[in-house]
Design an enzyme around this catalytic site. Structure first.
Site, short mmCIF file in Angstrom:
data_model
loop_
_atom_site.label_atom_id
_atom_site.label_comp_id
_atom_site.label_asym_id
_atom_site.label_seq_id
_atom_site.Cartn_x
_atom_site.Cartn_y
_atom_site.Cartn_z
N LYS A 5 0.83 -1.21 0.00
CA LYS A 5 0.00 0.00 0.00
C LYS A 5 0.87 1.27 0.00
O LYS A 5 2.07 1.22 0.31
CB LYS A 5 -0.93 -0.04 1.21
CG LYS A 5 -1.97 -1.17 1.16
CD LYS A 5 -2.94 -1.10 2.34
CE LYS A 5 -3.98 -2.21 2.28
NZ LYS A 5 -4.96 -2.11 3.38
N TYR B 122 -12.44 -1.47 -3.48
CA TYR B 122 -12.95 -1.68 -2.12
C TYR B 122 -14.48 -1.52 -2.05
O TYR B 122 -15.00 -1.19 -0.98
CB TYR B 122 -12.27 -0.72 -1.14
CG TYR B 122 -10.92 -1.21 -0.63
CD1 TYR B 122 -10.80 -2.42 0.05
CD2 TYR B 122 -9.76 -0.44 -0.78
CE1 TYR B 122 -9.58 -2.87 0.54
CE2 TYR B 122 -8.53 -0.88 -0.29
CZ TYR B 122 -8.45 -2.10 0.37
OH TYR B 122 -7.24 -2.54 0.87
N ARG C 220 -2.35 -14.13 4.33
CA ARG C 220 -3.08 -13.45 5.42
C ARG C 220 -2.34 -13.65 6.75
O ARG C 220 -2.27 -12.74 7.57
CB ARG C 220 -4.50 -13.98 5.53
CG ARG C 220 -5.35 -13.79 4.29
CD ARG C 220 -5.95 -12.43 4.14
NE ARG C 220 -6.85 -12.08 5.20
CZ ARG C 220 -7.53 -10.94 5.23
NH1 ARG C 220 -7.41 -10.05 4.25
NH2 ARG C 220 -8.34 -10.67 6.23
N THR D 94 -5.51 -6.95 10.77
CA THR D 94 -5.79 -5.66 10.11
C THR D 94 -5.25 -4.50 10.95
O THR D 94 -4.62 -3.58 10.43
CB THR D 94 -7.32 -5.48 9.93
OG1 THR D 94 -7.83 -6.64 9.27
CG2 THR D 94 -7.63 -4.24 9.12
N ARG E 122 2.39 -6.50 9.17
CA ARG E 122 1.69 -5.34 9.75
C ARG E 122 2.27 -4.95 11.11
O ARG E 122 2.33 -3.77 11.45
CB ARG E 122 0.19 -5.61 9.81
CG ARG E 122 -0.44 -5.45 8.42
CD ARG E 122 -1.83 -6.00 8.35
NE ARG E 122 -2.53 -5.59 7.13
CZ ARG E 122 -3.69 -6.11 6.75
NH1 ARG E 122 -4.28 -7.05 7.49
NH2 ARG E 122 -4.27 -5.70 5.64
N ASN F 154 -2.03 0.28 6.84
CA ASN F 154 -1.53 -1.00 7.35
C ASN F 154 -0.67 -1.79 6.35
O ASN F 154 -0.61 -3.01 6.39
CB ASN F 154 -2.68 -1.84 7.93
CG ASN F 154 -3.73 -2.18 6.90
OD1 ASN F 154 -3.58 -1.85 5.72
ND2 ASN F 154 -4.79 -2.83 7.33
N HIS G 36 -2.14 -5.43 1.54
CA HIS G 36 -3.45 -6.04 1.31
C HIS G 36 -3.24 -7.48 0.85
O HIS G 36 -2.27 -7.76 0.12
CB HIS G 36 -4.23 -5.30 0.21
CG HIS G 36 -5.38 -6.09 -0.34
ND1 HIS G 36 -6.59 -6.15 0.29
CD2 HIS G 36 -5.46 -6.92 -1.40
CE1 HIS G 36 -7.39 -6.97 -0.39
NE2 HIS G 36 -6.73 -7.44 -1.43
N GLU H 260 -10.30 -9.63 -7.51
CA GLU H 260 -9.20 -8.67 -7.35
C GLU H 260 -8.11 -8.87 -8.40
O GLU H 260 -7.52 -7.90 -8.90
CB GLU H 260 -8.63 -8.78 -5.94
CG GLU H 260 -9.63 -8.30 -4.89
CD GLU H 260 -9.18 -8.53 -3.47
OE1 GLU H 260 -9.95 -8.16 -2.55
OE2 GLU H 260 -8.07 -9.07 -3.25
P1 ATP Z 1 -7.21 -5.78 3.22
O1 ATP Z 1 -8.59 -5.99 2.63
O2 ATP Z 1 -6.61 -4.44 2.89
O3 ATP Z 1 -6.28 -6.92 2.95
P2 ATP Z 1 -8.22 -6.70 5.74
O4 ATP Z 1 -8.92 -7.76 4.95
O5 ATP Z 1 -7.35 -7.12 6.87
O6 ATP Z 1 -7.35 -5.78 4.81
P3 ATP Z 1 -10.70 -5.25 5.72
O7 ATP Z 1 -11.69 -5.42 6.83
O8 ATP Z 1 -10.96 -5.91 4.40
O9 ATP Z 1 -9.26 -5.67 6.29
O10 ATP Z 1 -10.50 -3.70 5.50
C1 ATP Z 1 -9.91 -3.22 4.31
C2 ATP Z 1 -8.96 -2.11 4.65
O11 ATP Z 1 -9.71 -1.01 5.17
C3 ATP Z 1 -7.96 -2.41 5.79
O12 ATP Z 1 -6.83 -3.10 5.35
C4 ATP Z 1 -7.62 -1.03 6.25
O13 ATP Z 1 -6.69 -0.38 5.38
C5 ATP Z 1 -8.96 -0.34 6.17
N1 ATP Z 1 -9.70 -0.44 7.43
C6 ATP Z 1 -10.28 -1.54 7.96
N2 ATP Z 1 -10.89 -1.27 9.13
C7 ATP Z 1 -10.69 0.05 9.35
C8 ATP Z 1 -11.06 0.97 10.38
N3 ATP Z 1 -11.77 0.57 11.43
N4 ATP Z 1 -10.67 2.25 10.26
C9 ATP Z 1 -9.95 2.68 9.19
N5 ATP Z 1 -9.58 1.88 8.17
C10 ATP Z 1 -9.94 0.59 8.25
MG MG Z 2 -10.06 -7.31 3.23
#
Ligand code: ATP
Ligand code: MG
Length: 139
Positions: free
Chosen positions: A11, A51, A87, A93, A104, A114, A117, A128
């Site tokens: 990212k 997203y 993962r 996350t 992370r 973070n 992805h 994706e």
């Molecule tokens: P990713 O999809 O990026 O691999 P993830 O699957 O661990 O991460 P998701 O729940 O899919 O997490 O959220 C997508 C992305 O949105 C996170 O990686 C983070 O960058 C952002 N995000 C998630 N939760 C929050 C939050 N509570 N506040 C701000 N940003 C968030």
């Molecule tokens: Mg995700």
């Protein structure tokens, strides 16, 4: 267990901080095979499309602004059970909850910025991979 493909993104926060090489080194140490890569500068609209599943979340505007704030390195990784293994190597996350040694834990700033992805299931990996590599096989 079978050979899978997944989409990984380094990212904009990790690119800006100069952690791309360290993160790729971790991928290689885990024998994740990089089979495609692109440096992208996402528009806000492209980040919103990627997203889309999070469009109703309160962090959607901020997340898509962040993801379109600078270059990101998008990769397709291949390997046995790669979706779950990536993962695991990424960590939780929220870096505050990420296990020691995970990407992370090492490189994320907060729950939004973070560092990486990784697709979370075969269906999302297919969507994706096609989003960034149209025409590429997802399995
Ligand atoms: P990713 O999809 O990026 O691999 P993830 O699957 O661990 O991460 P998701 O729940 O899919 O997490 O959220 C997508 C992305 O949105 C996170 O990686 C983070 O960058 C952002 N995000 C998630 N939760 C929050 C939050 N509570 N506040 C701000 N940003 C968030
Ligand atoms: Mg995700």
């Amino acid at each position: 267990m079978s050979i899978e493909r997944t989409l990984a993104i380094i990212k904009p926060d990790a690119m800006e901080a100069g952690h791309a090489g360290d993160i790729i080194r971790i991928f290689e140490a885990n024998h994740f095979k990089i089979i495609a890569a692109r440096l992208v500068n996402l528009s806000k609209q492209e980040a919103e499309g990627f997203y889309a599943v999070h469009h109703s979340k309160e962090f959607f505007a901020s997340l898509t602004a962040f993801m379109s704030s600078g270059p990101a390195l998008v990769m397709v990784l291949e390997g046995e059970d790669i979706i779950a293994r990536l993962r695991e190597v990424m960590g939780a996350t929220n870096p505050a909850h990420a296990a020691p040694g995970t990407i992370r834990k090492l490189y994320a700033t907060n729950v939004e910025r973070n560092a990486v992805h990784g697709s979370d299931a075969p269906e999302t990996a297919a969507f994706e991979i096609a989003y960034f590599f149209p025409g590429m096989e997802s399995v």
